[in-house]
Design a protein around this motif. Structure first.
Motif, PDB file in Angstrom:
ATOM      1  N   GLN A   1       0.825  -1.202   0.000  1.00 57.97           N
ATOM      2  CA  GLN A   1       0.000   0.000   0.000  1.00 57.97           C
ATOM      3  C   GLN A   1       0.861   1.255   0.000  1.00 57.97           C
ATOM      4  O   GLN A   1       0.702   2.137   0.837  1.00 57.97           O
ATOM      5  N   PHE A  34      -9.848   4.054 -12.498  1.00 59.60           N
ATOM      6  CA  PHE A  34     -10.557   4.534 -11.319  1.00 59.60           C
ATOM      7  C   PHE A  34      -9.693   5.538 -10.563  1.00 59.60           C
ATOM      8  O   PHE A  34      -9.470   5.401  -9.368  1.00 59.60           O
ATOM      9  N   SER A  36      -9.092   9.325  -9.141  1.00 54.03           N
ATOM     10  CA  SER A  36      -9.773  10.554  -8.735  1.00 54.03           C
ATOM     11  C   SER A  36      -8.742  11.606  -8.353  1.00 54.03           C
ATOM     12  O   SER A  36      -7.600  11.269  -8.028  1.00 54.03           O
ATOM     13  N   TYR A  38      -8.353  15.335  -5.982  1.00 56.66           N
ATOM     14  CA  TYR A  38      -8.944  16.172  -4.940  1.00 56.66           C
ATOM     15  C   TYR A  38      -8.136  17.462  -4.800  1.00 56.66           C
ATOM     16  O   TYR A  38      -6.916  17.463  -4.919  1.00 56.66           O
ATOM     17  N   TYR A  51     -13.197  12.204 -11.232  1.00 58.55           N
ATOM     18  CA  TYR A  51     -13.312  10.785 -10.901  1.00 58.55           C
ATOM     19  C   TYR A  51     -13.255   9.980 -12.193  1.00 58.55           C
ATOM     20  O   TYR A  51     -13.445  10.527 -13.282  1.00 58.55           O
ATOM     21  N   ASP A  52     -12.990   8.695 -12.078  1.00 62.58           N
ATOM     22  CA  ASP A  52     -12.880   7.820 -13.252  1.00 62.58           C
ATOM     23  C   ASP A  52     -11.956   8.422 -14.311  1.00 62.58           C
ATOM     24  O   ASP A  52     -12.303   8.471 -15.499  1.00 62.58           O
ATOM     25  N   TYR A  89      -4.389  16.112  -4.634  1.00 56.64           N
ATOM     26  CA  TYR A  89      -4.086  14.711  -4.366  1.00 56.64           C
ATOM     27  C   TYR A  89      -4.774  13.824  -5.385  1.00 56.64           C
ATOM     28  O   TYR A  89      -5.964  14.005  -5.674  1.00 56.64           O
ATOM     29  N   ILE A  97      -7.741  -3.113  -2.078  1.00 51.56           N
ATOM     30  CA  ILE A  97      -8.208  -1.983  -1.265  1.00 51.56           C
ATOM     31  C   ILE A  97      -8.870  -0.941  -2.173  1.00 51.56           C
ATOM     32  O   ILE A  97      -8.488  -0.793  -3.325  1.00 51.56           O
ATOM     33  N   PRO A  98      -9.871  -0.223  -1.642  1.00 54.19           N
ATOM     34  CA  PRO A  98     -10.597   0.727  -2.500  1.00 54.19           C
ATOM     35  C   PRO A  98      -9.799   1.955  -2.900  1.00 54.19           C
ATOM     36  O   PRO A  98     -10.025   2.534  -3.946  1.00 54.19           O
ATOM     37  N   TYR A  99      -8.886   2.388  -2.020  1.00 59.05           N
ATOM     38  CA  TYR A  99      -8.199   3.655  -2.292  1.00 59.05           C
ATOM     39  C   TYR A  99      -6.732   3.633  -1.857  1.00 59.05           C
ATOM     40  O   TYR A  99      -6.382   3.072  -0.821  1.00 59.05           O
ATOM     41  N   PHE A 101      -3.897   6.978  -1.886  1.00 56.63           N
ATOM     42  CA  PHE A 101      -3.733   8.382  -2.243  1.00 56.63           C
ATOM     43  C   PHE A 101      -2.319   8.661  -2.724  1.00 56.63           C
ATOM     44  O   PHE A 101      -1.371   7.938  -2.422  1.00 56.63           O
ATOM     45  N   SER A 103       0.979  11.400  -2.934  1.00 55.10           N
ATOM     46  CA  SER A 103       1.747  12.124  -1.919  1.00 55.10           C
ATOM     47  C   SER A 103       1.381  13.599  -1.838  1.00 55.10           C
ATOM     48  O   SER A 103       1.725  14.273  -0.873  1.00 55.10           O
TER      49      SER A 103
END
Lengths: 110, 123
Positions: A1, A34, A36, A38, A51-52, A89, A97-99, A101, A103
């Motif tokens: 991860q 997938f 995204s 932010y 997103y996507d 980000y 795992i779903p996500y 991020f 750095s």
């Protein structure tokens, strides 16, 4: 991860375009469309911008666009405005795992 | 107004426990997957945990697996994070965030975030 890799900082002049990269692996960015992005201003919660890979939520300016090639995703901000100065980000779905991020990248408007 | 409000943060000694809560309002809470994300002082965002609508699937970051437990109560429109065996490196602002779009998968990103609650682990 492990976190996705982003440049620590990117700067551009008012009205200019800039691109922020987000490099992952074949288990996250490279494996799924997938991704995204932010935006986070100091002292505020993050805001979903993309997103996507390249879809904008309702209300997000069309000056923000996303793309992906292989294990690297990118966010482009065109027509840079003072309010674009913030931390950005990336995030990707990853195997098991779903996500995960990135750095983070600090964008400065000159 | 669509809103998430976290609570339960505070100062705790290493090895201690805290339970964070997140109250949802303004939307049909039971139809959205939910997440906890944290941000250490001066650092970036770190995904912590996620839970599906009916709690059937739960995921944790390796850094918190075995110490943190996510749960939800759809009748109370609430999300929780039980944090045990806390360490100094758990010091952060903890955000709850919903997955965009009802009944959607993880790929739509997180479109609504709370204001965050601060957890400080120090002796």
């Amino acid at each position: 991860q492990s976190a996705l890799t982003q440049p620590a900082s990117v700067s551009g002049s008012l009205g200019q375009s800039i691109t922020i990269s987000c490099t992952g692996t074949s288990s996250d960015v490279g494996a799924y469309d997938f991704v995204s992005w932010y935006q986070q201003h100091p002292g505020e919660a993050p805001k979903l911008m993309i997103y996507d890979v390249n879809n904008r939520p309702s209300g997000v300016s069309n000056r923000f666009s996303g793309s992906k090639s292989g294990n690297t995703a990118s966010l482009t901000i065109s027509g840079l405005q003072p309010e674009d100065e913030a931390d950005y980000y990336c995030s990707s779905f990853a195997t098991s795992i779903p996500y995960v991020f990135g750095s983070g990248t600090k964008v400065t408007v000159l | 107004e669509v809103q998430l409000v976290e609570s339960g943060g505070g100062l705790v000694k290493p090895g201690g426990s805290l339970r964070l809560s997140c109250a949802a309002s303004g939307f049909i809470y039971s139809t959205h997957r939910m997440n906890w994300v944290r941000q250490a002082p001066g650092r970036g965002l770190e995904w912590v945990s996620s839970i599906t609508r009916g709690s059937s699937y739960i995921y944790y970051a390796d850094s918190v697996k075995g110490r943190f437990t996510i749960s939800r109560d759809n009748a109370k429109n609430s999300l929780y994070l039980q944090m045990n065996s806390l360490r100094a490196e758990d010091t952060a602002v903890y955000y709850c965030a919903r997955v965009a779009r009802a009944a959607a998968a993880w790929n739509y990103g997180m479109d609504v975030w709370g204001q965050g609650t601060t957890v400080t682990v120090s002796s």
